[in-house]
Design an enzyme around this catalytic site. Sequence first.
Site, PDB file in Angstrom:
ATOM      1  N   HIS A 178      72.070  27.767  88.124  1.00  0.00           N
ATOM      2  CA  HIS A 178      73.443  27.803  88.612  1.00  0.00           C
ATOM      3  C   HIS A 178      73.609  28.630  89.884  1.00  0.00           C
ATOM      4  O   HIS A 178      74.568  28.426  90.632  1.00  0.00           O
ATOM      5  CB  HIS A 178      74.378  28.333  87.524  1.00  0.00           C
ATOM      6  CG  HIS A 178      74.760  27.292  86.516  1.00  0.00           C
ATOM      7  ND1 HIS A 178      73.966  26.977  85.444  1.00  0.00           N
ATOM      8  CD2 HIS A 178      75.843  26.482  86.430  1.00  0.00           C
ATOM      9  CE1 HIS A 178      74.548  26.017  84.735  1.00  0.00           C
ATOM     10  NE2 HIS A 178      75.680  25.696  85.311  1.00  0.00           N
ATOM     11  N   GLY A 179      72.727  29.554  90.131  1.00  0.00           N
ATOM     12  CA  GLY A 179      72.877  30.333  91.358  1.00  0.00           C
ATOM     13  C   GLY A 179      71.857  31.436  91.485  1.00  0.00           C
ATOM     14  O   GLY A 179      71.300  31.916  90.489  1.00  0.00           O
TER      15      GLY A 179
END
Length: 461
Positions: free
Chosen positions: A320-321
Site C-alpha cells: 500500500h505504500g
Amino acid sequence: MVFSSLLFLFLFLPAVLILYYCSPRRIRNLLLFITSLIFYAWGEPVYIVIMLVSTLADYFFGLLLDKPSLSALKRKGIVILSIVISLTLLSYFKYADFLIQNLNALFDTDIPLTELPLPIGISFYTFQSMSYIIDVYRGTAKAQRNWIDFGAYVALFPQLVAGPIVKYSTIAQQLHHRSESIELFAEGIRRFTIGLAKKVLLANNIGLLWDSISSSQPGTLPMFMAWLGIIAFAFQIYFDFSGYSDMAIGLGLMFGFRFNENFNKPYTAESITDFWRRWHISLGSWFREYVYIPLGGNRHGLLKQARNILIVWLLTGLWHGASWNFILWGLYFGVILMIEKWWGLKLLSTLPRWARHVYAIVLILIGWVLFAFETPSLIVGYLSAMAGLNNQPIWNSETGYLLYTNAILLVVLVIVALPKKQEARANGMSLLQVVWYGFLFLLSIAYLVDATFNPFLYFRF
C-alpha cells in the site's frame, strides 16, 4: 486521467467506444492496447517505457516457459528472473526513497533521494504480470502467443489504475472469446454510474469533513470529533475505492469483459477475518494464492502458520505504500487475524451479532488511523484523542456543528454501505431505474463541473 473527470467522461471514453464498436473484432484488442497506452501516458508519457519493458519481458518469459523441452531447473530460473525484474522495477520507483531515507537516518548519511513520481497503477499491473508468469509455470494457464493480446491484458485501461487485480487465468478466454450485447452494455453503464456517484457524490463530500478534522492538531480534538473524523475517513476510502472498482467493472462490461468483484459490503463484517474477505478481495486473493499457500499456508503447525500470516500482512502493508505506518497497519491486522484464527473467532461466536459488529468496526477504525497518518506522533495523538486522553472535552460546539451539517450525508453513507436486496434485471432496467441512474449521472456531472476537490486516494498505491 481519472474516470471521474470530465475529460474522460465526455472525450476519451466516447471516442474509444465509438472506435471499438466500429472496428472489426480481429483488431479490437489492438485498439484497446493502443488506447490504454494513451490513457496511461496522459499524465506521465515517459512511464510507458516502464510498462512496455515489463510487458515485453513477461511475454517472452511466458513463451519460454511454454517450451516442453525446457528442464524444470530452467523453468524455475525463468520464473525467478521474471519476478526479480518485476519487483526490481516496482521497488525502484515505489520504495527506493523510503530505503534511502531509512539508511540516511540509521547511518547519518546524506544519500540524495531519487524523488521520482510513482508510475500510476504500477502496483496493480506488476501483480497482474507476475500472476501470468506463475500461472503459466504452474500449468494453470497457457502462454499467450499474441503480444498485442498480452499487452491488452496488462494495460487494459478500465482496471489499470486501481484494479481490481485481474489474474490472467480469469481473463484469458475473454481476450479471444467475449460477447458484447446491448444488455451487457446497459449493465455496464448502470454499474459505472453507481461507481461514479459513490466517488463524486459520497466519497468526495465526506472527504471534505475528514480534511477539515484531520488538518487540526490531534491534541486539540474533542473525543467525539476524533471519532467523527475517522468515521468520515472510513467512508471516504471505502466509497472512493469501491466506487472506482465499480466504474472499472462497468467499463469492462461495456467492452465485453467480466471482472471479479472487489468489495462486498465490508462494513457489515462481524470480525476482522470477515472484513478482509470483503475488502479489496482481488488483493487478498492474490496474496493468498501466490504468497500464503506457497509458503505453506496453515499446513505445518501454528508457528509456521503465524510466520506465513505475518509475512503476507507485512507485504500487504508494504504494497500500500513506502512508509512505516503502512507496515504497522499491515502487521496490526496480521496479528488480529492470527488471534482470531486460533481462538478469537470461537469467542466471538458466543457474542450477540451487534457486539461482533461493534468489535469489528472499532478495530477497523483504529486501523484506518494507522493508515491515514504517516507520522508516529500524529498516530499516537489521534488515537489518544479517540480515547479521550488528550485533556480535551468529549464534545464542543464545533463537533455539534460538523455533525449537524453532515447528518444527512452520514445517514446516506450508512444506508448505501448496508446490504440490499438484489435488483431483478433479467429483462433489463425499468423506466424508473433508467430515470434514477440518469439522475445520478447528471448530478455527478453537475458536481464535477464546479468541484475543486476530486482526489483519488488509491492513486498513490
